[in-house]
Design a protein around this motif. Sequence first.
Motif, mmCIF file in Angstrom:
data_model
loop_
_atom_site.group_PDB
_atom_site.id
_atom_site.type_symbol
_atom_site.label_atom_id
_atom_site.label_comp_id
_atom_site.label_asym_id
_atom_site.label_seq_id
_atom_site.Cartn_x
_atom_site.Cartn_y
_atom_site.Cartn_z
ATOM 1 N N UNK A 157 0.823 -1.224 0.000
ATOM 2 C CA UNK A 157 0.000 0.000 0.000
ATOM 3 C C UNK A 157 0.855 1.271 0.000
ATOM 4 N N UNK A 158 1.936 1.242 -0.762
ATOM 5 C CA UNK A 158 2.868 2.380 -0.769
ATOM 6 C C UNK A 158 2.328 3.605 -1.501
ATOM 7 N N UNK A 159 1.301 3.429 -2.307
ATOM 8 C CA UNK A 159 0.822 4.566 -3.115
ATOM 9 C C UNK A 159 -0.645 4.885 -2.867
ATOM 10 N N UNK A 160 -1.341 3.934 -2.299
ATOM 11 C CA UNK A 160 -2.753 4.145 -2.052
ATOM 12 C C UNK A 160 -3.284 2.938 -1.311
ATOM 13 N N UNK A 161 -4.363 3.158 -0.578
ATOM 14 C CA UNK A 161 -4.943 2.127 0.283
ATOM 15 C C UNK A 161 -6.451 2.216 0.069
ATOM 16 N N UNK A 162 -7.133 1.074 -0.058
ATOM 17 C CA UNK A 162 -8.565 1.147 -0.365
ATOM 18 C C UNK A 162 -9.400 1.824 0.719
ATOM 19 N N UNK A 164 -7.841 4.093 3.207
ATOM 20 C CA UNK A 164 -7.258 5.382 3.589
ATOM 21 C C UNK A 164 -7.044 6.319 2.406
ATOM 22 N N UNK A 165 -7.205 5.820 1.182
ATOM 23 C CA UNK A 165 -6.979 6.657 0.003
ATOM 24 C C UNK A 165 -5.499 6.852 -0.254
ATOM 25 N N UNK A 166 -5.128 8.045 -0.692
ATOM 26 C CA UNK A 166 -3.723 8.325 -0.991
ATOM 27 C C UNK A 166 -2.896 8.190 0.287
ATOM 28 N N UNK A 167 -1.719 7.618 0.171
ATOM 29 C CA UNK A 167 -0.853 7.392 1.333
ATOM 30 C C UNK A 167 0.294 8.407 1.279
ATOM 31 N N UNK A 168 0.487 9.182 2.365
ATOM 32 C CA UNK A 168 1.552 10.188 2.355
ATOM 33 C C UNK A 168 2.931 9.540 2.193
ATOM 34 N N UNK A 169 3.737 10.032 1.246
ATOM 35 C CA UNK A 169 5.072 9.450 1.017
ATOM 36 C C UNK A 169 5.945 9.423 2.272
ATOM 37 N N UNK A 170 5.820 10.440 3.127
ATOM 38 C CA UNK A 170 6.610 10.444 4.369
ATOM 39 C C UNK A 170 6.315 9.222 5.232
ATOM 40 N N UNK A 171 5.039 8.865 5.243
ATOM 41 C CA UNK A 171 4.618 7.702 6.033
ATOM 42 C C UNK A 171 5.217 6.414 5.456
ATOM 43 N N UNK A 172 5.296 6.350 4.147
ATOM 44 C CA UNK A 172 5.856 5.162 3.487
ATOM 45 C C UNK A 172 7.349 5.056 3.788
ATOM 46 N N UNK A 173 8.049 6.176 3.691
ATOM 47 C CA UNK A 173 9.487 6.154 3.965
ATOM 48 C C UNK A 173 9.737 5.808 5.430
ATOM 49 N N UNK A 174 8.910 6.332 6.331
ATOM 50 C CA UNK A 174 9.074 6.017 7.760
ATOM 51 C C UNK A 174 8.899 4.518 8.005
ATOM 52 N N UNK A 175 7.912 3.925 7.344
ATOM 53 C CA UNK A 175 7.700 2.477 7.503
ATOM 54 C C UNK A 175 8.857 1.700 6.877
ATOM 55 N N UNK A 176 9.332 2.162 5.729
ATOM 56 C CA UNK A 176 10.468 1.499 5.092
ATOM 57 C C UNK A 176 11.715 1.567 5.957
ATOM 58 N N UNK A 177 11.906 2.722 6.586
ATOM 59 C CA UNK A 177 13.067 2.880 7.470
ATOM 60 C C UNK A 177 13.022 1.857 8.603
ATOM 61 N N UNK A 178 11.834 1.627 9.119
ATOM 62 C CA UNK A 178 11.731 0.675 10.236
ATOM 63 C C UNK A 178 12.091 -0.740 9.783
ATOM 64 N N UNK A 179 11.736 -1.075 8.554
ATOM 65 C CA UNK A 179 12.130 -2.393 8.043
ATOM 66 C C UNK A 179 13.637 -2.477 7.841
ATOM 67 N N UNK A 180 14.230 -1.414 7.302
ATOM 68 C CA UNK A 180 15.700 -1.410 7.169
ATOM 69 C C UNK A 180 16.361 -1.476 8.544
ATOM 70 N N UNK A 204 8.228 9.122 -4.831
ATOM 71 C CA UNK A 204 8.473 8.269 -3.662
ATOM 72 C C UNK A 204 9.924 7.791 -3.644
ATOM 73 N N UNK A 205 10.434 7.399 -4.807
ATOM 74 C CA UNK A 205 11.816 6.915 -4.860
ATOM 75 C C UNK A 205 12.796 8.045 -4.528
ATOM 76 N N UNK A 206 12.475 9.246 -4.972
ATOM 77 C CA UNK A 206 13.330 10.389 -4.627
ATOM 78 C C UNK A 206 13.344 10.629 -3.124
ATOM 79 N N UNK A 207 12.168 10.495 -2.517
ATOM 80 C CA UNK A 207 12.085 10.713 -1.075
ATOM 81 C C UNK A 207 12.869 9.636 -0.321
ATOM 82 N N UNK A 208 12.783 8.404 -0.764
ATOM 83 C CA UNK A 208 13.618 7.359 -0.159
ATOM 84 C C UNK A 208 15.098 7.737 -0.298
#
Lengths: 325, 325
Positions: A157-162, A164-180, A204-208
């Motif tokens: 659900x990195x780009x949208x969620x059925x 929640x709608x659009x997913x903020x890129x900051x939130x995606x990067x924060x979740x990705x950081x936790x996995x790293x 999104x890739x730029x923000x990562x």
Amino acid sequence: MSRPSGLPMVVRDPALPTSVQIVEVGPRDGLQNEATTIAPDVKLEFIDRLGAAGLRVVEATSFVNPRWVPQLADAAEVFPAIRQRPGVRYPVLVPNERGLDGAMSAGANEIAVFASATDTFARRNLASTLDGQFEMFAPVVRRARAEGLRVRGYLSMCYGDPWEGAVPPDQVVAAGRRLFDLGVDELSLGDTIGVATAAQVTALLELFGRNGFGPERLAVHFHDTYGQALANTLSAMRSGVRIVDASAGGLGGCPFAGSATGNLATEDLVWMLDGLGIEHGIDLSRLVQTSSWMADHLGRPSPSAVVRALAGSAGADRSEPAKGQ
Amino acid sequence: MSRPSGLPMVVRDPALPTSVQIVEVGPRDGLQNEATTIAPDVKLEFIDRLGAAGLRVVEATSFVNPRWVPQLADAAEVFPAIRQRPGVRYPVLVPNERGLDGAMSAGANEIAVFASATDTFARRNLASTLDGQFEMFAPVVRRARAEGLRVRGYLSMCYGDPWEGAVPPDQVVAAGRRLFDLGVDELSLGDTIGVATAAQVTALLELFGRNGFGPERLAVHFHDTYGQALANTLSAMRSGVRIVDASAGGLGGCPFAGSATGNLATEDLVWMLDGLGIEHGIDLSRLVQTSSWMADHLGRPSPSAVVRALAGSAGADRSEPAKGQ
């Protein structure tokens, strides 16, 4: 089965990578979302044929509770029976420590964990929360790494969620950081419901990247629900991504999307890479034959355009006039 | 029928145009390649609904010999009966002077001629040659222009030909130049068999530009035979192209490709443009309803991913857990 002579024409783009590693997710992400459950021996033949077609990473199955995913309830039977080919990796998905036990007992040496970038999907898919899921995965990743297993993280659900709608890129990067931070070697960014478009992928890739996570550790995972998967992949490659998830014959699909389309079809990706002169190592003809064969087992045509075009062209009469005008 | 809330998320790309004109070719290029012939009153409703959905150029029919294209044998009946909407253009295809007579008698004020970039397809589709076709079109374009009609030129097989394989870009530009020399206002570059990939599109458009034909006079026309149409469109827009041909619901197809896929689906294009914040003027929901309705008339599902996703989502239960893991 053959493609038109000399086609696609090869034209390179210096802004794109020279080679791409395809992560074949058909036996796992594909088959788990098909209505028909495939027998273990057919799965084994499928996995073997994918390796024979040149795929070097074949996600083989999932050690998940069979109540959740009955299509892959045979993981403990299938995985040890794979005739592993030299140079081919066979990762498996594990949802928790029990899954890790199963995977290790079966002899897996590479696992993947599947997290969500949104709270709602973490609750619905993992019976957890956006925060809670990382606590759940922490001991899994720690033990796997301690045992020398390679670990991939999926983020869905990195780009949208059925919900929640659009997913903020900051939130995606924060979740990705936790996995790293947990220790995953590679992160696959999933457009689980297929809603992303090209510039959203770039952003999104730029923000990562600005957060220290360059494309060398990132993979992209697109679904073709709205027909965007290949355009999005092109966009991701332009941002330097060289690991692309795809599913042979376009197997699978997200039950929320209300559509028949699933993952990006490996064949459609290969056609594009061939035209761009990007190395991938796949024998397209063998792969198309494999996907046609699997479509027969599933009792439905492949959603892959390339599979339909090339499998269908075997008996086509090319002398009939086109209706161009 | 609705799309997920707030999706696709809008992210602009400054390298892309801010608006795109979609040339809807479903009633002509689409329907002429369908196995089922549609009744005149259904065609009229289709054309009207396309205008109501916001399309501003709707290629309505073809004044071609009915022996060649029986699906459009009713052109002289359909065209005058169109309830023409203000601000909407209704071009028609004409193959020769006789077709032009028919089109003008029916009241058309915009035509298109359909040429080939290759000799083999000119022989097979037009019963002419690469050179001969321009002699055939010369009096058509001359008369049409003298009568004040706008003229579009189609150039087919711009990227590959089923008999000749890859088509040299110089040859395509030379053929395009001859159409411009005849007096066409706009040239649509067709990937008739759908084999092109993204960088080939860029290279061809650059070559047109170096020869004095900038993107303002060029349109792109992609078929989705190998799943590449949208990625190629993205590539063309990056080269400055702002006129994109598409077919509602992905109607039509090339009989040589041996596949079920036809033109780029207008809906899939609209989804991408929406995500990129590119203006197009289309009401996606109305368009999807129209394409679903036409798919019923054709007795088969739409090949458009967006149509299947949105039309199928009407009764979907979003509370069922996904099988993400």
